[in-house]
Enzyme design. Structure first.
Site, PDB file in Angstrom:
ATOM      1  N   GLN A  20     -59.524  65.885  48.865  1.00 29.62           N
ATOM      2  CA  GLN A  20     -60.963  65.386  47.309  1.00 29.62           C
ATOM      3  C   GLN A  20     -62.029  64.011  47.803  1.00 29.62           C
ATOM      4  OE1 GLN A  20     -58.545  67.488  43.875  1.00 29.62           O
ATOM      5  NE2 GLN A  20     -60.525  67.030  43.424  1.00 29.62           N
ATOM      6  N   HIS A  21     -63.258  64.106  47.392  1.00 30.46           N
ATOM      7  CA  HIS A  21     -64.111  63.027  46.567  1.00 30.46           C
ATOM      8  C   HIS A  21     -63.950  62.734  48.080  1.00 30.46           C
ATOM      9  CE1 HIS A  21     -61.870  63.495  42.776  1.00 30.46           C
ATOM     10  NE2 HIS A  21     -61.422  63.744  43.381  1.00 30.46           N
ATOM     11  N   ASP A  48     -57.466  69.142  48.118  1.00 32.14           N
ATOM     12  CA  ASP A  48     -56.128  70.267  48.115  1.00 32.14           C
ATOM     13  C   ASP A  48     -55.774  70.366  47.376  1.00 32.14           C
ATOM     14  OD1 ASP A  48     -56.068  67.323  47.082  1.00 32.14           O
ATOM     15  OD2 ASP A  48     -54.589  66.459  48.869  1.00 32.14           O
TER      16      ASP A  48
HETATM   17  O1  LIG Z   1     -58.024  62.035  44.562  1.00 27.57           O
HETATM   18  C1  LIG Z   1     -56.911  63.490  44.406  1.00 27.57           C
HETATM   19  C2  LIG Z   1     -57.282  64.375  43.081  1.00 27.57           C
HETATM   20  O2  LIG Z   1     -58.443  63.400  42.241  1.00 27.57           O
HETATM   21  C3  LIG Z   1     -56.092  62.949  44.980  1.00 27.57           C
HETATM   22  O3  LIG Z   1     -55.515  63.758  44.837  1.00 27.57           O
HETATM   23  C4  LIG Z   1     -57.151  63.277  46.929  1.00 27.57           C
HETATM   24  O4  LIG Z   1     -57.209  64.705  46.620  1.00 27.57           O
HETATM   25  C5  LIG Z   1     -55.487  63.159  47.661  1.00 27.57           C
HETATM   26  O5  LIG Z   1     -54.733  63.921  47.267  1.00 27.57           O
HETATM   27  P1  LIG Z   1     -52.794  63.522  48.922  1.00 27.57           P
HETATM   28  O6  LIG Z   1     -53.458  63.195  50.246  1.00 27.57           O
HETATM   29  O7  LIG Z   1     -52.528  62.806  48.097  1.00 27.57           O
HETATM   30  O8  LIG Z   1     -52.599  65.442  48.292  1.00 27.57           O
END
Ligand SMILES: O=C(CO)[C@@H](O)[C@H](O)COP(=O)(O)O
Ligand SMILES: Nc1ncnc2c1ncn2[C@@H]1O[C@H](COP(=O)(O)OP(=O)(O)O)[C@@H](O)[C@H]1O
EC number: 2.7.1.17
Length: 474
Positions: free
Chosen positions: A74-75, A230
């Protein structure tokens, strides 16, 4: 006889890209592939595309596949110019250089309560809106060249569709949009005013695609789903319902649940995301999960299995040794400049096994704090499922119930983000107004119970954590 329909789910997460090709009806995995992503918190999106192509190739490509969806970290801030070219490397969710920008934005829009009311979340450095403000201040030429801004899954989805429609053809979903900081989950709509507040401009944002609606097609004619973030995809992959909380231990540690009502936590601990089905996904995220164990194993010069064995050989509570795991700074609590710390070191506990145990306990305590934050928002917590790379460690599974204070179920290790994306792709084949297919492809969930003899680990951790948090900022 009718041909078996296949769907592909893609997980473009922080450390790697994983692809599952599944039976569309049951979710049973037919073939799979993966490829690594580069290290770092600033990455040229082209690397994600190349990793996706390699992982897809290793999974046998899209031959015979009817639909595909991308779920991604995300983000991340992906800026595109008028021609659709990437303006600068993407800043990822775990890049903390935008911390001051986030604080400024929170103040300028009326404080934490106003952000929680308007967007469901109080934006930390991780959110796209803070990264855009950083860009506007620090790289004004790059900001001026930015004609459109999108998220990692939006960009990969667009690439899969051959960049059809130019910038106007970009799409996203409500789940991932809710992590930008310029989207209102309760209204299911963009907040262009907040994008303008961050950037001083109004770059194009992707078209919002509803659950089960297609984003388009690949040049080869395969249906492309909306995709999502994700964590939203994990929820879809596990098929969770009310009362069911997921603790995911990947690069990030996340604790989340599906909810029918939007969250709005003015403390900023809980992000009030939308999910990928039309509901909501209140979520707490830490910057320090699997990599805490990676670092502990590196420090001890051993692999993950040995770390797990050592940790289980030490007593619960690690003889008073506490590891505060803020190795990458921290997001919850919002202390981007924090560092990790070891507390309570004595001659008795200065051993590799006590250190291994303290690393596992410290990582889990950060997530236990997240669970408390979810409860404080009125989220019911009846059962906890543990997923993500670090959930493969036996020590993590066995220690988690003691730290979280609940029995923990560990679904069979699998790529639940990619599975969720595949389930969304399958749902896209039946379309809006239908239910997603019921996937139960992984029998063999293990249940771990709390050790009733274990001393309370969290009070000692809380003492050490507060000590770290009380070190003045500089
Ligand atoms: O920033 C967040 C949720 O807000 C993280 O969960 C990212 O989405 C990255 O996820 P992973 O690579 O650790 O699964
Ligand atoms: N058996 C294990 N014990 C502890 N950590 C593990 C184990 N297997 C993998 N990991 C860690 O899990 C992480 C990858 O998890 P994953 O959920 O795929 O992350 P992401 O989705 O953020 O890319 C890596 O840091 C890796 O070292």
């Amino acid at each position: 006889m009718q041909r078996r329909r296949l769907v592909a789910g893609i997980d473009s997460s922080t450390q790697s890209c994983k692809v599952l090709v599944c039976d569309a009806r049951t979710g049973v995995v037919v073939r799979s592939g993966r490829a690594a992503h580069p290290e770092g918190t600033e990455v040229d999106p082209e690397h994600w595309w190349q990793a996706l192509l390699v992982a897809l190739d290793r999974a046998g490509g899209l031959d015979g596949v009817d639909a595909v969806s991308v779920a991604a970290q995300q983000h991340g801030m992906v800026c595109l110019d008028d021609d659709g070219a990437v303006v600068r490397p993407a800043l990822l969710w775990n890049d903390t250089r935008s911390a001051a920008a986030a604080r400024d934005l929170v103040r300028e829009h009326g404080g934490p309560a106003a952000w929680a009311r308007d967007t469901g979340s109080v934006p930390p450095a991780s959110f796209t809106v803070a990264k855009l403000r950083w860009l506007a201040e620090r790289e004004p030429d790059a900001m001026a060249a930015t004609a459109a801004v999108c998220l990692p899954h939006d960009w990969l989805t667009w690439r899969l569709r051959g960049c059809a429609g130019g910038l106007g053809g970009l799409t996203t979903d409500h789940g991932d949009a809710s992590g930008t900081g310029y989207y209102a989950p309760a209204e299911r709509a963009w907040r262009p005013d907040l994008l303008a507040l961050a950037t001083g401009r109004t770059p194009t944002v992707p078209r919002l695609v509803a659950a089960a609606e297609p984003a388009g097609r690949t040049p080869g004619g395969v249906t492309v789903g909306s995709g999502t973030g994700d964590n939203m995809a994990t929820a879809l992959g596990l098929g969770i319902g009310p009362g069911h909380v997921v603790v995911s231990l990947g690069t990030s540690g996340t604790v989340f649940a599906v909810s029918e009502a939007p969250a709005a936590d003015p403390t900023g601990a809980v992000a009030g995301f939308a999910d990928a089905t039309g509901s909501f996904l209140p979520l707490v995220c830490t910057l320090n999960a699997a990599r805490v164990l990676d670092a502990a194993a590196t420090m001890l010069g051993i692999d993950h299995d040995a770390l797990s064995e050592l940790a289980l050989d030490a007593p619960p509570g690690a003889g008073g040794l506490v590891l505060v795991p803020y190795l990458a700074g921290e997001r919850t609590p919002d202390r981007p400049d924090a560092t990790g710390a070891v507390h309570g070191l004595t001659l008795d506990n200065a051993t590799p096994r006590h250190f291994a145990r303290a690393a596992v306990e410290g990582m889990l305590c950060g997530l236990a704090d997240g669970l408390d934050a979810l409860r404080a928002q009125g989220i019911a917590v009846d059962q906890v499922s543990l997923v993500g790379g670090a959930a493969q460690a036996e020590a993590v599974r066995r220690i988690a119930p003691d730290v979280l204070g609940l029995p923990v179920s560990v679904p069979r290790p699998a790529e639940y983000v990619a599975l969720g994306a595949a389930r969304q792709a399958a749902w896209t084949l039946t379309g809006p107004g239908t239910e997603p297919p019921a996937y139960h492809p992984y029998p063999g969930t293990l249940l771990y119970d709390a050790d009733t003899a274990a001393p309370s680990i969290r009070p000692r951790y809380a003492e050490a954590r507060d000590h770290v948090l009380n070190v003045p900022r500089h």
